[in-house]
Write an enzyme that holds these catalytic residues in place. Structure first.
Site, PDB file in Angstrom:
ATOM      1  N   ALA A 101       0.984  -0.987   0.058  1.00 45.21           N
ATOM      2  CA  ALA A 101       0.161   0.089  -0.321  1.00 45.21           C
ATOM      3  C   ALA A 101       0.857   1.512  -0.033  1.00 45.21           C
ATOM      4  O   ALA A 101       2.254   0.995   0.341  1.00 45.21           O
ATOM      5  CB  ALA A 101      -0.813   0.243   1.110  1.00 45.21           C
ATOM      6  N   LYS A 102       0.277   2.729  -0.193  1.00 49.12           N
ATOM      7  CA  LYS A 102       1.168   3.541  -0.056  1.00 49.12           C
ATOM      8  C   LYS A 102       0.237   4.713   0.065  1.00 49.12           C
ATOM      9  O   LYS A 102      -1.220   4.687  -0.787  1.00 49.12           O
ATOM     10  CB  LYS A 102       2.009   4.150  -2.168  1.00 49.12           C
ATOM     11  CG  LYS A 102       3.016   5.057  -1.094  1.00 49.12           C
ATOM     12  CD  LYS A 102       4.424   3.665  -0.051  1.00 49.12           C
ATOM     13  CE  LYS A 102       5.429   4.464  -0.221  1.00 49.12           C
ATOM     14  NZ  LYS A 102       6.547   4.460   0.576  1.00 49.12           N
ATOM     15  N   GLY A 103       0.969   6.148   0.529  1.00 55.26           N
ATOM     16  CA  GLY A 103      -0.556   7.232   1.039  1.00 55.26           C
ATOM     17  C   GLY A 103       0.755   8.566   0.798  1.00 55.26           C
ATOM     18  O   GLY A 103       1.478   8.069   0.937  1.00 55.26           O
ATOM     19  N   ASP A 142       7.546   7.749   5.509  1.00 55.87           N
ATOM     20  CA  ASP A 142       7.839   7.851   3.954  1.00 55.87           C
ATOM     21  C   ASP A 142       8.544   9.773   4.326  1.00 55.87           C
ATOM     22  O   ASP A 142       9.003  10.195   5.267  1.00 55.87           O
ATOM     23  CB  ASP A 142       6.865   8.081   3.412  1.00 55.87           C
ATOM     24  CG  ASP A 142       7.795   7.680   2.172  1.00 55.87           C
ATOM     25  OD1 ASP A 142       8.452   8.271   1.800  1.00 55.87           O
ATOM     26  OD2 ASP A 142       7.420   6.504   1.913  1.00 55.87           O
TER      27      ASP A 142
END
Length: 411
Positions: A101-103, A142
């Site tokens: 996943a990434k956001g 991140d």
């Protein structure tokens, strides 16, 4: 070629090498869920400001989805999609039970006050709290975020679901964060580099390094490589670049960066044009900043024999081909920078068990995982007669494909 196109290209090449069925290939590529939310907050001056937040959940065949939250002006759907997909293959390469996943939020964190960043983080968490969870999707820090961001996310999530330290990783240790997490990606870069050099009959000591990017990952990699006897001859960050052919005094540079918020002005080396750092003379180049920095414009001028991809997607496919013809060995990002997500997994395990590991155990376990992953990649390279990037991609894609088929999810 943007990050998403490049990632899709690498996936399709790996799928072809593995002989995957076209329906399975398509289902592996399509994200599980894409989320886009509006985040409106009051600024400190009383005005309202709106930001767009994203969360892409790519795949959960092998376990809960996992990936960072980045705050950066250039956060946009294609980039988030590419990084979410890369996380799926990265967790599979590391052989930890996660999907990808990434956001992120499209904002300039340096232009927001601490209280504005807190309000923004809390609003974003309110919008996605029912879509993340300990066994569903576990965010982490991140670019532009850190332990404090994760502390705010944890607190906001806990208002809805009760105290849940395992819902995010990269937290402060006082809230259940793991010892060794701060250094984990940089330490993973060290272990990955050692594994690669060992394959070529070399060691860290005696090698000349250039590090582009001196944030968390680059600075930890520099510190640990310096401790192992590696000579770092050039370093850059957003403030500037420096070089010293005799080797930069890294402990002194770290003190300078802490005081001056950047490498600019350090008196232990000569000033250097940051744009030329990638083509400086060295044995090993470590890009540890943004993606796409190694491209067809500069690939021919790169003098390094080895490139360790500490950043996500720093080398575009055209540069890959040029460097490959020159005999440059590239250690791909989905392996080289997987130390962070591996120690995030250790943090999650500790939170679920309610038991804190000491730092030595964390570091030893990380070395075990990084060393084993390199061995697995090399086996895939031999099986498919491929370079390290395709070795890593075929390893990751094959593991996810097998889990997908075993769960009966193939189309």
């Amino acid at each position: 070629m943007n990050a998403l196109a490049a990632t899709n290209r690498n996936f399709k090449l790996a799928a072809r090498l593995l002989g995957l069925d076209s329906k399975l290939e398509k289902s592996l590529l399509i994200p599980f869920r894409e989320i886009k939310v509006e985040c409106t907050i009051p600024r400190d001056d009383g005005t309202l400001a709106s930001f767009v937040g994203f969360r892409v959940q790519h795949d959960n065949a092998r376990g809960p989805m996992k990936g960072g939250i980045r705050y950066h002006p250039e956060v946009e759907p294609d980039e988030v999609n590419a990084l979410a997909q890369l996380m799926t293959w990265k967790t599979a390469v590391a052989n930890i039970p996660y999907g990808g996943a990434k956001g992120g939020i499209g904002c300039a964190p340096g232009e927001l006050s601490l209280s504005e960043l807190e309000r923004l983080t809390r609003v974003f968490t309110q919008k996605i709290h029912d879509l993340i969870g300990i066994h569903t999707d576990i965010p982490a820090p991140d670019m532009g975020t850190g332990p404090q961001t994760m502390a705010w996310m944890l607190d906001e999530y806990s208002k809805f679901h009760g105290y849940s330290p395992a819902v995010v990783t990269g937290k402060p240790t006082d809230l259940g964060g793991s010892l060794g997490r701060d250094a984990a990606t940089g330490r993973g870069v060290l272990f990955a580099t050692e594994a690669l050099l060992h394959e070529h009959g070399k060691a860290i000591s005696g090698q000349n390094f250039v590090i582009q990017g001196f944030g968390n990952v680059g600075s930890w990699a520099a510190r640990l490589i310096h401790e192992k006897g590696g000579k770092i001859v050039a370093v850059s960050d957003v403030t500037g670049a420096i070089k010293n052919s005799k080797g930069i005094d890294i402990p002194r540079l770290l003190d300078h960066v802490k005081e001056n918020k950047g490498v600019k002005g350090f008196d232990g080396g000569d000033s250097l044009d940051p744009d030329s750092i990638l083509v400086e003379d060295c044995d090993i180049l470590i890009p540890a900043a943004l993606g796409g920095v190694i491209n067809r414009e500069n690939a021919n001028e790169i003098k390094a024999k080895f490139i360790i991809e500490a950043a996500n997607h720093p080398t575009d496919p055209e540069a890959d081909e040029i460097l490959s013809k020159k005999g440059v060995v590239i250690l791909p990002d989905i392996y080289a920078n997987s130390g962070g997500v591996t120690v995030s997994y250790f943090e999650w395990v500790q939170n679920i068990q309610g038991f804190l590991w000491d730092e030595e155990k964390v570091n030893n376990e990380l070395k075990t995982y990084m060393t084993k992953a390199f061995k697995d990649i090399k086996e895939m390279c031999q099986t498919h007669n491929s370079n390290l990037r395709m070795g890593a991609f075929t390893l990751g894609v094959n593991r996810v494909a097998r889990a997908t088929v075993m769960r009966g999810w193939e189309a």
